[in-house]
Design a protein around this motif. Structure first.
Motif, PDB file in Angstrom:
ATOM      1  N   LYS A  86       0.808  -1.180  -0.374  1.00  0.00           N
ATOM      2  CA  LYS A  86       0.094  -0.278  -0.409  1.00  0.00           C
ATOM      3  C   LYS A  86       0.993   1.403  -0.340  1.00  0.00           C
ATOM      4  O   LYS A  86       1.521   1.592   1.095  1.00  0.00           O
ATOM      5  CB  LYS A  86      -0.814   0.083   1.597  1.00  0.00           C
TER       6      LYS A  86
ATOM      7  N   GLU B 195       1.729  -5.187   4.122  1.00  0.00           N
ATOM      8  CA  GLU B 195       0.441  -6.246   4.789  1.00  0.00           C
ATOM      9  C   GLU B 195       0.680  -7.355   4.805  1.00  0.00           C
ATOM     10  O   GLU B 195       0.525  -8.210   3.784  1.00  0.00           O
ATOM     11  CB  GLU B 195      -1.110  -5.496   5.053  1.00  0.00           C
ATOM     12  N   GLU B 196       0.358  -8.013   5.451  1.00  0.00           N
ATOM     13  CA  GLU B 196      -0.451 -10.102   5.804  1.00  0.00           C
ATOM     14  C   GLU B 196      -1.847  -9.841   5.236  1.00  0.00           C
ATOM     15  O   GLU B 196      -2.625  -8.676   4.788  1.00  0.00           O
ATOM     16  CB  GLU B 196      -0.986 -10.066   7.197  1.00  0.00           C
TER      17      GLU B 196
ATOM     18  N   LEU C 168      -5.339 -10.509   4.288  1.00  0.00           N
ATOM     19  CA  LEU C 168      -6.106 -11.110   4.761  1.00  0.00           C
ATOM     20  C   LEU C 168      -7.104 -12.105   4.421  1.00  0.00           C
ATOM     21  O   LEU C 168      -8.315 -11.478   2.660  1.00  0.00           O
ATOM     22  CB  LEU C 168      -7.113 -10.073   5.945  1.00  0.00           C
TER      23      LEU C 168
ATOM     24  N   GLU D 155     -15.869  -8.751   2.151  1.00  0.00           N
ATOM     25  CA  GLU D 155     -15.818  -7.509   2.698  1.00  0.00           C
ATOM     26  C   GLU D 155     -17.284  -6.774   3.499  1.00  0.00           C
ATOM     27  O   GLU D 155     -17.602  -6.780   3.045  1.00  0.00           O
ATOM     28  CB  GLU D 155     -15.134  -6.478   2.298  1.00  0.00           C
TER      29      GLU D 155
ATOM     30  N   LYS E 293     -15.734  -3.210  -5.285  1.00  0.00           N
ATOM     31  CA  LYS E 293     -14.658  -2.412  -5.687  1.00  0.00           C
ATOM     32  C   LYS E 293     -14.337  -2.680  -7.064  1.00  0.00           C
ATOM     33  O   LYS E 293     -13.976  -1.785  -7.832  1.00  0.00           O
ATOM     34  CB  LYS E 293     -13.394  -3.089  -5.229  1.00  0.00           C
TER      35      LYS E 293
ATOM     36  N   GLU F 268      -9.341  -0.948   6.455  1.00  0.00           N
ATOM     37  CA  GLU F 268      -8.735   1.163   6.332  1.00  0.00           C
ATOM     38  C   GLU F 268      -9.461   1.199   7.100  1.00  0.00           C
ATOM     39  O   GLU F 268     -10.724   1.190   7.742  1.00  0.00           O
ATOM     40  CB  GLU F 268      -8.738   1.832   4.653  1.00  0.00           C
TER      41      GLU F 268
END
Ligand code: AMP
Ligand code: GLY
Length: 428
Positions: free
Chosen positions: A144, A186-187, A189, A193, A215, A284
């Motif tokens: 990110k 990041e890991e 996930l 969502e 998205k 986020e």
């Protein structure tokens, strides 16, 4: 009451539509607004959302009583600080709190201080160190850009090579400009969502109904990431009877932490969640309504939005101020062919009135302009066709019937908005 709404998308059209229903409101102006709002007789004034001084001047000269920023950019640039300095109440967090969305690093660090569950991560300011880290870890990894990148600065890398390329694109090639001076890795996930938005008055958080965004550009969550191709509420993955518990887990600790840091959070705090096998984890934070989640959420909101915003600003928010109809709502985004890549503008659009006339339908304009009295496309996301229904399936059916009334050359939409929710309800 005179209100200034800032922004030009479907979210802002929905805000205008809902605020107009308040008996307390006499006049709404929008900067810069769009064709759909102009056609409804709302005054659109051409000041850019990033022109903080221009917006503060406008608020003063128009003697507005309330400012409602829609998008994140003016919030991260300090619109709330500027309006407060100008003596105009503003529904949105100050610049410090807006870093929750403006800097992934700030958000991760704050989640650590507040004890909020989120993906394990590492932060880098140096590309070589980031690449060395990637080499030592197993894919998939999520890379990110730290700063704002219009929803495009997140790469879910399935292989080590993809993660290395992402580091290089963000940090070395600066694909997202200065947003890429830092990165978070990041890991990855796994789960479904959900979006949890809360009204906040600095100390109290009152959750809205749950929602789910879509998205990816194409059906089946395929294709490139977009700003959002459709949304619905409630999201069965986050049922009503779990919302308080999740608010305690991911919203209230953040509110308490920010208050402790002398920056009480006012406005909307939005947690993007992954519902994992180990419980909800935060992907986020956003510091504003989501677009398109805002459109179906506001169609379900029965309360006076001005009363709620006032209470958030005055520190008098309480749950009784926020009521939703038990009905479901669902919005389908009609986009220009090619979006989120290159697309044409200026396409004529017909059938909007016919769709609106179906009842329990509202066509919100995301990217339109008014040319000789006719509505034309002027953006990638063009419309968000939103409908209410007794349940999710009914809302879905009505929204797609309304979409069928609309004609626009070279456009596309997803045909499976809400399908995950409908399937989950059927299984239960
Ligand atoms: P963000 O802007 O951080 O919400 O990321 C945009 C999208 O990337 C999210 O909606 C997820 O689909 C995906 N994403 C972000 N972080 C992760 C993660 N740690 N694991 C899996 N997917 C993620
Ligand atoms: N729909 C996601 C967002 O507004 O960020």
């Amino acid at each position: 009451m005179r209100i200034l709404v800032i922004g030009s998308g479907g979210r802002e059209h929905a805000l205008v539509w809902k605020l107009k229903q308040s008996p307390r409101v006499t006049d709404i102006i929008v900067a810069p607004g769009n064709g759909g709002m102009a056609r409804e007789g709302v005054r659109c004034i051409d000041v850019d959302v990033s022109d903080i001084l221009g917006l503060a001047k406008l608020a003063r000269s128009e003697k507005v009583d309330l400012v409602v920023p829609g998008p994140e950019l003016p919030l991260t640039l300090g619109i709330s600080n500027a309006m407060t300095a100008a003596g105009v109440p503003c529904f949105g967090p100050d610049r410090y709190c807006a870093q929750l969305e403006g800097s992934k690093f700030f958000a991760k660090d704050l989640m650590g201080r507040a004890g909020v569950p989120t993906a394990a991560c590492a932060v880098f300011e140096d590309a070589d160190a980031a690449k060395a880290f990637v080499q030592k870890r197993d894919a998939p990894l999520v890379v990110k850009a730290d700063g704002l990148a219009a929803g495009k600065g997140v790469i879910v890398a399935q292989t080590t090579q993809e993660a290395l390329d992402a580091v290089s694109d963000i940090m070395e090639k600066r694909a997202f400009g200065e947003a890429g001076s830092k990165i978070v890795i990041e890991e990855c996930l796994v789960g479904e969502e959900a979006s949890l938005l809360c009204f906040c008055d600095g100390k109290t958080a009152v959750p809205l109904a749950s929602a789910q965004d879509h998205k990816a550009a194409w059906d089946g969550d395929k294709g490139p990431n977009t700003g959002g191709m459709g949304a619905y509420t409630p999201a069965p993955i986050l049922p009503d009877d779990k919302i308080e518990e999740v608010t305690d887990l991911v919203i209230r600790p953040v509110l308490a932490q920010l208050a402790k840091e002398d920056h009480p959070f006012t406005g909307i705090l939005y947690a993007g969640l992954m519902m994992t096998a180990d419980g909800p984890k935060v992907l986020e934070y956003n510091v504003r309504f989501g677009d398109p989640e805002c459109q179906p959420l506001l169609m379900r909101l029965q309360s006076d939005l001005v009363d709620i915003m006032d209470a958030c600003i005055n520190g008098t928010l309480e749950p009784s101020l926020v009521a939703f109809t038990p009905k479901a709502a669902l919005g389908v985004v009609v986009a220009a062919e090619g979006y989120p890549g290159k697309y044409n503008k200026g396409m004529p659009i017909t059938g909007i009135d016919k769709a609106d006339a179906l009842g329990d339908v509202k066509v919100f304009h995301s990217g339109t302009s008014l040319k000789d009295g006719e509505i034309c496309s002027s953006g990638g996301r063009v419309l968000c066709v939103t409908a209410l229904g007794d349940d999710l399936e009914a809302a879905q059916k009505r929204a797609y019937k309304a979409v069928g009334c609309i004609a626009m050359p070279s456009s596309y939409y997803r045909s499976d908005i809400g399908q995950k929710g409908v399937a989950r309800l059927k299984k239960a």
